[in-house]
Design an enzyme around this catalytic site. Structure first.
Site, PDB file in Angstrom:
ATOM      1  N   GLY A   1       1.643   3.208  10.965  1.00 50.50           N
ATOM      2  CA  GLY A   1       2.583   3.583  10.561  1.00 50.50           C
ATOM      3  C   GLY A   1       3.717   3.810  11.770  1.00 50.50           C
ATOM      4  O   GLY A   1       3.695   5.379  11.721  1.00 50.50           O
TER       5      GLY A   1
ATOM      6  N   GLU B   1      -6.896   4.515   7.609  1.00 47.05           N
ATOM      7  CA  GLU B   1      -6.775   6.290   7.382  1.00 47.05           C
ATOM      8  C   GLU B   1      -8.425   6.380   7.071  1.00 47.05           C
ATOM      9  O   GLU B   1      -8.354   7.698   7.335  1.00 47.05           O
ATOM     10  CB  GLU B   1      -5.908   6.445   6.475  1.00 47.05           C
ATOM     11  CG  GLU B   1      -3.941   6.019   7.556  1.00 47.05           C
ATOM     12  CD  GLU B   1      -2.739   5.817   6.210  1.00 47.05           C
ATOM     13  OE1 GLU B   1      -3.511   5.385   5.500  1.00 47.05           O
ATOM     14  OE2 GLU B   1      -1.845   5.267   6.828  1.00 47.05           O
TER      15      GLU B   1
ATOM     16  N   SER C   1       2.855  -2.140  10.617  1.00 42.40           N
ATOM     17  CA  SER C   1       4.633  -1.779  10.587  1.00 42.40           C
ATOM     18  C   SER C   1       5.151  -3.093  10.425  1.00 42.40           C
ATOM     19  O   SER C   1       6.373  -3.150  11.614  1.00 42.40           O
ATOM     20  CB  SER C   1       4.225  -1.411  12.198  1.00 42.40           C
ATOM     21  OG  SER C   1       4.271   0.086  12.460  1.00 42.40           O
TER      22      SER C   1
ATOM     23  N   ASN D   1       1.156  -1.200   0.354  1.00 42.91           N
ATOM     24  CA  ASN D   1      -0.359  -0.111  -0.114  1.00 42.91           C
ATOM     25  C   ASN D   1       1.508   1.291   0.165  1.00 42.91           C
ATOM     26  O   ASN D   1       1.685   1.463   0.704  1.00 42.91           O
ATOM     27  CB  ASN D   1      -1.246  -0.314   0.481  1.00 42.91           C
ATOM     28  CG  ASN D   1      -1.667   1.051   1.362  1.00 42.91           C
ATOM     29  OD1 ASN D   1      -1.678   1.997   0.216  1.00 42.91           O
ATOM     30  ND2 ASN D   1      -2.042   1.112   2.080  1.00 42.91           N
ATOM     31  N   TRP D   2       0.955   1.932  -1.078  1.00 40.71           N
ATOM     32  CA  TRP D   2       2.011   3.350  -1.793  1.00 40.71           C
ATOM     33  C   TRP D   2       1.920   4.101  -0.137  1.00 40.71           C
ATOM     34  O   TRP D   2       1.865   5.165  -0.664  1.00 40.71           O
ATOM     35  CB  TRP D   2       1.910   2.829  -2.564  1.00 40.71           C
ATOM     36  CG  TRP D   2       3.384   2.306  -3.303  1.00 40.71           C
ATOM     37  CD1 TRP D   2       3.346   1.087  -3.035  1.00 40.71           C
ATOM     38  CD2 TRP D   2       3.360   2.424  -5.147  1.00 40.71           C
ATOM     39  NE1 TRP D   2       4.451   0.176  -3.955  1.00 40.71           N
ATOM     40  CE2 TRP D   2       4.516   1.415  -4.849  1.00 40.71           C
ATOM     41  CE3 TRP D   2       3.269   2.917  -5.475  1.00 40.71           C
ATOM     42  CZ2 TRP D   2       5.232   1.252  -5.953  1.00 40.71           C
ATOM     43  CZ3 TRP D   2       4.048   2.748  -6.991  1.00 40.71           C
ATOM     44  CH2 TRP D   2       5.007   2.200  -7.630  1.00 40.71           C
ATOM     45  N   LYS D   3      -0.084   4.333  -0.306  1.00 41.85           N
ATOM     46  CA  LYS D   3      -0.237   5.427   0.310  1.00 41.85           C
ATOM     47  C   LYS D   3      -0.171   6.726  -0.896  1.00 41.85           C
ATOM     48  O   LYS D   3      -0.182   6.122  -2.250  1.00 41.85           O
ATOM     49  CB  LYS D   3      -0.069   5.270   1.879  1.00 41.85           C
ATOM     50  CG  LYS D   3      -0.718   4.720   2.599  1.00 41.85           C
ATOM     51  CD  LYS D   3       0.344   4.842   4.181  1.00 41.85           C
ATOM     52  CE  LYS D   3      -0.083   3.644   4.813  1.00 41.85           C
ATOM     53  NZ  LYS D   3      -0.101   3.908   5.715  1.00 41.85           N
TER      54      LYS D   3
ATOM     55  N   GLY E   1       2.669  -0.670   4.587  1.00 42.64           N
ATOM     56  CA  GLY E   1       2.603   0.204   4.475  1.00 42.64           C
ATOM     57  C   GLY E   1       4.033   0.926   4.345  1.00 42.64           C
ATOM     58  O   GLY E   1       4.690   0.795   2.880  1.00 42.64           O
TER      59      GLY E   1
ATOM     60  N   GLU F   1      -5.626  -5.162  10.782  1.00 41.03           N
ATOM     61  CA  GLU F   1      -4.807  -4.129  10.996  1.00 41.03           C
ATOM     62  C   GLU F   1      -4.814  -3.050  12.179  1.00 41.03           C
ATOM     63  O   GLU F   1      -6.297  -2.639  11.971  1.00 41.03           O
ATOM     64  CB  GLU F   1      -4.951  -2.826   9.451  1.00 41.03           C
ATOM     65  CG  GLU F   1      -4.437  -3.372   8.237  1.00 41.03           C
ATOM     66  CD  GLU F   1      -3.798  -2.430   7.756  1.00 41.03           C
ATOM     67  OE1 GLU F   1      -2.479  -2.855   7.340  1.00 41.03           O
ATOM     68  OE2 GLU F   1      -4.236  -1.465   6.564  1.00 41.03           O
TER      69      GLU F   1
ATOM     70  N   HIS G   1      -9.232   0.989   4.576  1.00 42.23           N
ATOM     71  CA  HIS G   1      -8.616   1.441   5.615  1.00 42.23           C
ATOM     72  C   HIS G   1      -8.477   1.638   6.400  1.00 42.23           C
ATOM     73  O   HIS G   1      -9.457   3.069   6.810  1.00 42.23           O
ATOM     74  CB  HIS G   1      -7.216   1.450   4.703  1.00 42.23           C
ATOM     75  CG  HIS G   1      -5.927   1.994   5.188  1.00 42.23           C
ATOM     76  ND1 HIS G   1      -5.969   2.928   5.831  1.00 42.23           N
ATOM     77  CD2 HIS G   1      -4.849   1.037   5.074  1.00 42.23           C
ATOM     78  CE1 HIS G   1      -4.451   2.177   5.869  1.00 42.23           C
ATOM     79  NE2 HIS G   1      -3.738   1.187   5.609  1.00 42.23           N
TER      80      HIS G   1
HETATM   81  C1  PEP Z   1      -0.772   0.311   5.917  1.00 41.00           C
HETATM   82  O1  PEP Z   1      -0.756   1.601   5.207  1.00 41.00           O
HETATM   83  O2  PEP Z   1      -1.854  -0.731   6.038  1.00 41.00           O
HETATM   84  C2  PEP Z   1       0.294  -0.838   6.798  1.00 41.00           C
HETATM   85  C3  PEP Z   1       0.220  -1.429   7.500  1.00 41.00           C
HETATM   86  O3  PEP Z   1       1.370   0.942   6.565  1.00 41.00           O
HETATM   87  P1  PEP Z   1       2.967   0.526   8.039  1.00 41.00           P
HETATM   88  O4  PEP Z   1       2.946  -0.933   6.907  1.00 41.00           O
HETATM   89  O5  PEP Z   1       3.370   2.208   6.897  1.00 41.00           O
HETATM   90  O6  PEP Z   1       2.163   0.738   9.196  1.00 41.00           O
END
Ligand code: PEP
Length: 253
Positions: free
Chosen positions: A170, A97, A209, A9-11, A230, A164, A95
């Site tokens: 993040g 976010e 993470s 997931n590049w966001k 992410g 998640e 998600h």
């Molecule tokens: C995500 O955006 O779904 C995610 C898990 O981010 P990160 O790996 O940066 O925690």
């Protein structure tokens, strides 16, 4: 059960040039028959380019979001129908976010899941509790509510669930693998109870993470069949190292 699915997931990252460099390098690393399934979810601006570069490759194209309505007056939105037209296979729905920064409700996430199925996409349905909810002993209650809302009408199409925990996304602080396993086990039991054998086939990812250094701790867990990544997916080498961790101790198909 099919191969583990490790999704990037590049966001809101990467220009077109960066997208091209990344995908060319990832394609080199992955080769023709990777032992794990990979998906990359770029920004909307890079989807068409990524679709072209990944066409005919073993890396699937994913999108970070999609609007449930097929078309209409929804300025700034991109529909599931349009994503399918581009060759997108997976779409992230719910998600944290989007739930927390943009106020997406459980009901809206449920509409997205339905629309994804209508247009032949596989939703990656994200569920997870906040730190406050976990500390208050309500983690499963919250996840169950999110599952019931998104999948409660008794239908089940192709699906991936990403557990998640919000506080792990993040932050550099992942869940304890024991807690991730416990939640995945509950999700599996919930799915099997409602959907029988079909529920047992849904892949459950862990996200929050995940890095090359800790990926094995999650991807080696019996109830986890992949990861949603992410920050650590923004570098192709790092993403590929995480993907390889999904193969340790597992059959490759
Ligand atoms: C995500 O955006 O779904 C995610 C898990 O981010 P990160 O790996 O940066 O925690």
């Amino acid at each position: 059960m099919s191969k583990a699915l490790v999704a990037a997931n590049w966001k809101m990252h990467k220009t077109l040039r960066e997208t091209e460099e990344y995908l060319r390098r990832l394609l080199e690393l992955v080769g023709d028959e990777p032992p794990v399934e990979l998906a990359v979810c770029p920004s909307f601006t890079a989807l068409a380019l990524a679709a072209r570069l990944l066409s005919g490759s073993p890396i699937a194209l994913g999108a970070q979001n999609g609007h449930p309505k097929k078309e209409g007056a929804f300025t700034g939105e991109v529909s599931m129908y349009q994503l399918a037209d581009l060759g997108v296979r997976y779409v992230i729905c719910g998600h944290s976010e989007r739930r927390h920064l943009f106020g997406e409700s459980d009901a809206f996430v449920a509409e997205k899941v339905r629309a994804a199925w209508i247009h032949g996409l596989t939703p990656i349905l994200c569920v997870g509790e906040t730190l406050e909810e976990r500390q208050g002993g309500r983690a499963w209650e919250v996840v169950e509510r999110q599952l019931s809302s998104a999948l409660g009408d008794g239908l089940l199409g192709p699906l991936v669930i990403a557990y998640e925990p919000v506080w792990a996304i993040g932050t550099g602080v992942p869940a304890h693998p024991h807690d991730a396993q416990d939640m995945a086990r509950r999700i599996r039991a919930w799915l099997s109870e409602r959907f029988g054998g079909k529920g047992a086939e849904v892949r459950i990812q862990y996200g929050g993470s995940v890095k090359p250094e800790n990926a094995r701790e999650f991807l080696g867990l019996p109830e986890i069949q992949g990861a949603l990544v992410g920050g650590a997916s923004l570098d192709p080498e790092s993403f590929w190292r995480i993907a390889l961790a999904a193969t340790c101790g597992r059959p490759s198909s």
